[in-house]
Motif scaffolding. Structure first.
Motif, PDB file in Angstrom:
ATOM      1  N   CYS A   9       2.902 -10.919   6.419  1.00  0.00           N
ATOM      2  CA  CYS A   9       3.900  -9.787   5.413  1.00  0.00           C
ATOM      3  C   CYS A   9       2.807  -9.592   4.340  1.00  0.00           C
ATOM      4  CB  CYS A   9       4.617 -10.751   4.422  1.00  0.00           C
ATOM      5  SG  CYS A   9       5.625 -10.492   3.320  1.00  0.00           S
ATOM      6  N   ILE A  10       2.741  -8.282   4.008  1.00  0.00           N
ATOM      7  CA  ILE A  10       1.900  -7.564   3.153  1.00  0.00           C
ATOM      8  C   ILE A  10       2.871  -7.651   1.651  1.00  0.00           C
ATOM      9  CG2 ILE A  10       0.615  -6.110   2.344  1.00  0.00           C
ATOM     10  CD1 ILE A  10       0.054  -5.552   5.062  1.00  0.00           C
ATOM     11  N   GLU A  11       2.409  -7.605   0.551  1.00  0.00           N
ATOM     12  CA  GLU A  11       2.635  -8.129  -0.424  1.00  0.00           C
ATOM     13  C   GLU A  11       2.170  -7.287  -1.765  1.00  0.00           C
ATOM     14  OE1 GLU A  11       3.875 -11.833  -3.022  1.00  0.00           O
ATOM     15  OE2 GLU A  11       5.518 -12.116  -1.611  1.00  0.00           O
ATOM     16  N   ALA A  12       2.790  -6.262  -2.489  1.00  0.00           N
ATOM     17  CA  ALA A  12       2.469  -6.378  -4.009  1.00  0.00           C
ATOM     18  C   ALA A  12       3.024  -5.858  -4.658  1.00  0.00           C
ATOM     19  CB  ALA A  12       1.647  -4.162  -3.038  1.00  0.00           C
ATOM     20  N   ASP A  13       2.574  -5.647  -6.264  1.00  0.00           N
ATOM     21  CA  ASP A  13       2.960  -6.340  -7.670  1.00  0.00           C
ATOM     22  C   ASP A  13       2.090  -5.058  -8.308  1.00  0.00           C
ATOM     23  OD1 ASP A  13       5.157  -6.693  -9.574  1.00  0.00           O
ATOM     24  OD2 ASP A  13       4.431  -8.639  -9.643  1.00  0.00           O
ATOM     25  N   GLY A  14       3.297  -4.370  -8.701  1.00  0.00           N
ATOM     26  CA  GLY A  14       2.908  -3.339 -10.154  1.00  0.00           C
ATOM     27  C   GLY A  14       2.663  -1.969 -10.368  1.00  0.00           C
ATOM     28  N   THR A  15       2.031  -1.072 -10.812  1.00  0.00           N
ATOM     29  CA  THR A  15       2.502   0.032 -11.166  1.00  0.00           C
ATOM     30  C   THR A  15       2.801   1.297  -9.322  1.00  0.00           C
ATOM     31  OG1 THR A  15       0.013   0.713 -11.956  1.00  0.00           O
ATOM     32  CG2 THR A  15       2.140  -0.027 -13.465  1.00  0.00           C
ATOM     33  N   ASP A  16       1.166   0.815  -8.918  1.00  0.00           N
ATOM     34  CA  ASP A  16       1.446   1.490  -7.714  1.00  0.00           C
ATOM     35  C   ASP A  16       1.630   0.783  -6.677  1.00  0.00           C
ATOM     36  OD1 ASP A  16      -1.047  -0.377  -7.850  1.00  0.00           O
ATOM     37  OD2 ASP A  16      -2.523   1.623  -7.816  1.00  0.00           O
ATOM     38  N   GLU A  17       2.222  -0.578  -6.506  1.00  0.00           N
ATOM     39  CA  GLU A  17       2.839  -1.599  -4.998  1.00  0.00           C
ATOM     40  C   GLU A  17       2.828  -0.211  -4.304  1.00  0.00           C
ATOM     41  OE1 GLU A  17       7.236  -2.257  -6.855  1.00  0.00           O
ATOM     42  OE2 GLU A  17       4.799  -2.991  -7.562  1.00  0.00           O
TER      43      GLU A  17
END
Length: 85
Positions: free
Chosen positions: A62-70
């Motif tokens: 699983c690839i998980e991103a959090d932020g303005t350009d997630e």
């Protein structure tokens, strides 16, 4: 937070070059980005963390991103991992 499941298709993933390029790709984004495999959650911007992840071909992660350009960050990492030979 944006996430995506992905099946690893990097036959030589244990080599340093693909790992370094994943870190470079992830580092282009402001968002925090993690790769999750089993009970391991690794910062995709950390070369040492990525080397310790020990992914295998055909493993689901699983690839998980959090932020303005997630969304762009997740797309870029998935795109890189899908095109590496």
């Amino acid at each position: 937070m944006t996430s995506a499941k992905f099946t690893v298709k990097l036959p030589n993933y244990v080599e340093a070059r693909p790992v370094a390029e994943i870190v470079q790709t992830a580092s282009q984004y402001e968002s925090t980005i993690f790769l999750i495999s089993g009970n391991k959650k690794i910062n995709a911007k950390s070369i040492m963390g990525m080397m310790s992840l020990g992914l295998h071909n055909d493993e689901e992660i699983c690839i998980e991103a959090d932020g303005t350009d997630e969304e762009q960050a997740v797309d870029a990492v998935v795109r890189y991992m899908s095109t590496v030979a």
